[in-house]
Design a protein around this motif. Structure first.
Motif, short mmCIF file in Angstrom:
data_model
loop_
_atom_site.label_atom_id
_atom_site.label_comp_id
_atom_site.label_asym_id
_atom_site.label_seq_id
_atom_site.Cartn_x
_atom_site.Cartn_y
_atom_site.Cartn_z
N ASP A 185 47.24 5.44 -1.72
CA ASP A 185 48.13 6.35 -1.00
C ASP A 185 47.98 6.13 0.50
O ASP A 185 46.88 6.19 1.05
N VAL A 186 49.10 5.88 1.19
CA VAL A 186 49.14 5.69 2.63
C VAL A 186 50.00 6.80 3.23
O VAL A 186 51.13 7.03 2.78
N GLU A 187 49.46 7.47 4.24
CA GLU A 187 50.18 8.56 4.90
C GLU A 187 51.05 7.99 6.02
O GLU A 187 50.56 7.31 6.92
N ILE A 188 52.34 8.27 5.98
CA ILE A 188 53.30 7.72 6.92
C ILE A 188 53.64 8.76 7.98
O ILE A 188 54.01 9.89 7.66
N TYR A 189 53.51 8.35 9.25
CA TYR A 189 53.81 9.23 10.38
C TYR A 189 54.85 8.59 11.29
O TYR A 189 54.90 7.37 11.44
N ILE A 235 46.35 -0.78 1.74
CA ILE A 235 45.53 0.11 2.57
C ILE A 235 45.48 -0.36 4.03
O ILE A 235 45.32 0.46 4.94
N ALA A 236 45.65 -1.65 4.27
CA ALA A 236 45.63 -2.18 5.64
C ALA A 236 46.71 -1.56 6.50
O ALA A 236 46.57 -1.47 7.73
N LEU A 237 47.80 -1.13 5.89
CA LEU A 237 48.94 -0.61 6.63
C LEU A 237 48.69 0.79 7.19
O LEU A 237 49.39 1.22 8.12
N GLN A 238 47.68 1.50 6.64
CA GLN A 238 47.44 2.86 7.11
C GLN A 238 47.14 2.91 8.60
O GLN A 238 47.56 3.83 9.31
N TYR A 239 46.42 1.91 9.10
CA TYR A 239 46.03 1.89 10.52
C TYR A 239 47.24 1.96 11.44
O TYR A 239 47.18 2.57 12.51
N ALA A 240 48.34 1.36 11.03
CA ALA A 240 49.51 1.23 11.90
C ALA A 240 50.13 2.57 12.28
O ALA A 240 50.81 2.67 13.31
N PHE A 241 49.89 3.61 11.50
CA PHE A 241 50.62 4.85 11.68
C PHE A 241 49.87 5.90 12.49
O PHE A 241 50.21 7.08 12.46
N GLY A 242 48.87 5.47 13.24
CA GLY A 242 48.24 6.35 14.21
C GLY A 242 48.85 6.14 15.58
O GLY A 242 49.15 5.00 15.95
N LEU A 282 55.72 12.07 7.67
CA LEU A 282 57.00 11.80 7.04
C LEU A 282 56.91 11.70 5.52
O LEU A 282 57.80 12.19 4.82
N ALA A 283 55.87 11.05 5.02
CA ALA A 283 55.80 10.82 3.58
C ALA A 283 54.43 10.27 3.20
O ALA A 283 53.65 9.87 4.06
N THR A 284 54.14 10.27 1.90
CA THR A 284 52.99 9.58 1.33
C THR A 284 53.52 8.48 0.42
O THR A 284 54.30 8.75 -0.49
N GLU A 285 53.14 7.23 0.70
CA GLU A 285 53.65 6.10 -0.06
C GLU A 285 52.49 5.31 -0.67
O GLU A 285 51.38 5.30 -0.14
N HIS A 286 52.76 4.64 -1.79
CA HIS A 286 51.77 3.76 -2.41
C HIS A 286 51.94 2.38 -1.79
O HIS A 286 52.99 1.74 -1.95
N LYS A 305 40.00 5.88 7.77
CA LYS A 305 38.79 6.44 7.16
C LYS A 305 39.17 7.32 5.96
O LYS A 305 38.55 7.23 4.88
N ASN A 306 40.17 8.16 6.12
CA ASN A 306 40.59 9.04 5.03
C ASN A 306 41.15 8.24 3.86
O ASN A 306 40.90 8.56 2.69
N ALA A 307 41.92 7.18 4.16
CA ALA A 307 42.50 6.36 3.09
C ALA A 307 41.41 5.64 2.30
O ALA A 307 41.48 5.55 1.07
N VAL A 308 40.39 5.13 2.99
CA VAL A 308 39.29 4.45 2.31
C VAL A 308 38.50 5.43 1.47
O VAL A 308 38.15 5.15 0.31
N SER A 309 38.23 6.60 2.01
CA SER A 309 37.50 7.62 1.26
C SER A 309 38.27 8.00 -0.01
O SER A 309 37.69 8.12 -1.09
N HIS A 310 39.59 8.14 0.12
CA HIS A 310 40.41 8.50 -1.04
C HIS A 310 40.37 7.39 -2.09
O HIS A 310 40.26 7.66 -3.29
N LEU A 311 40.45 6.13 -1.65
CA LEU A 311 40.39 5.00 -2.58
C LEU A 311 39.07 5.00 -3.35
O LEU A 311 39.02 4.67 -4.53
#
Length: 323
Positions: free
Chosen positions: A117-121, A135-142, A128-132, A153-159
């Motif tokens: 799960d990647v959180e999209i901002y 995991i590398a892409l999560q960093y881009a949305f900060g 905006l959304a949570t997409e499957h 960090k949150n995405a890795v913990s969730h994985l």
């Protein structure tokens, strides 16, 4: 030795909390063989710290402190759905599992293509959304480096089934060449033929890598070849091990040189006291990896985590079996 230098040392070694609980959250992408999930408690509250698996009881190892290391590619935008993230991608993802009793650190490497799960901002920071997605892409949305660290960090913990991660260290990959050049290069023997990466990377060749060549060794992969990230992870693991061995003999003057070269590329939320404590840990030679398989996706390669094998690995790394 300065606090900043200690940070540089640990970052270079990696390149290339409280209750200490492990709560299994409900995740629809997990197999039904996993134990029943719970919900994560607020920080400071009393939480369960034991799990039962195949009739055995395991207790979370309270001596552990987990610190995430990221190697970030700032040149790469990320597109998930119709949203573009501009802050780069986390190409190298390593979890430092630090045993505060034994003063030993185990590294757990996570494929950047692991699907989770990647959180999209949006650009204003609105969710905006949570997409499957990878995991590398999560960093881009900060909207900042520190925010990107927190999201990843949150995405890795969730994985990893909500394993607690206390802090993050990030190094942009364009700093690899600067850091390795400052330390005089990293010497290693190429384990198999990687001439597709560079003509000098022939099997059995002993090379001292620095500058652009060091960056190429740990960064390059052919995105048209399925499983190419696994090959890159193999090179990253070898590079980390070789660098660790060489760091043992670097003097204070060399540390200061490393600091000067690496400081522009570093982001961390570790405190001064925590940085001081890093020097007391040794790093295991063997690097663990999150198990799974790589396959072509609709647009990019996807790494599907083997949930059962990951669950058992987590019990091994983070838990103590009770008698």
């Amino acid at each position: 030795m300065s606090k900043k230098v200690l940070l540089v040392v640990m970052l270079v070694l990696c390149i290339a909390a409280g209750a200490g609980v492990f709560l299994l959250l409900q995740n629809k992408s997990r197999t039904e063989e996993m134990p029943q999930a719970g919900t994560q408690a607020e920080s400071g509250t009393e939480m369960e710290n034991t799990v039962t698996y195949q009739g055995e009881t395991y207790e979370y190892n309270r001596n552990l402190r987990n610190v995430l290391f990221l190697g970030v590619d700032k040149e790469a935008d990320s597109v998930v759905g119709e949203t573009v993230g501009r802050n780069g991608q986390a190409d190298c993802i390593l979890l430092m599992i630090m045993n505060q009793e034994t003063k030993e650190t185990t590294l757990l490497q996570i494929s950047r293509d692991s699907m989770t799960d990647v959180e999209i901002y949006g650009i204003t920071g609105s969710h905006l959304a949570t997409e499957h997605a990878q995991i590398a892409l999560q960093y881009a949305f900060g909207e900042s480096d520190s925010r990107s660290n927190w999201l990843t960090k949150n995405a890795v913990s969730h994985l990893l089934y909500e394993i607690p991660i206390s802090s993050v260290m990030a190094l942009t990959v364009d700093g690899i060449g600067e850091v390795t050049s400052a330390m005089g290069g990293v010497t290693l023997t190429v384990p198999r033929d990687y001439t597709s990466v560079d003509p000098s990377f022939t099997e059995g060749a002993t090379l001292t890598l620095q500058g652009d060549l060091a960056e190429r060794y740990v960064r390059y992969r052919d995105i048209t070849v399925t499983g190419s990230n696994n090959d890159r992870m193999e090179r990253q693991n070898q590079f980390i091990q070789a660098m660790f061995q060489q760091m043992q003999n670097i003097d204070s003057a060399a540390y200061e040189k490393l600091l000067d070269s690496a400081e522009p590329y570093l982001t961390t939320d570790l405190t001064a006291e925590e940085l001081k404590n890093l020097k007391n840990y040794t790093i295991h030679q063997e690097i663990e990896t999150v198990p799974g398989t790589a396959a072509p996706g609709e647009e990019h390669e996807e790494f599907t985590v083997d949930d059962q094998a990951l669950y058992e690995l987590i019990l091994e790394l983070f838990y103590i079996k009770q008698d």
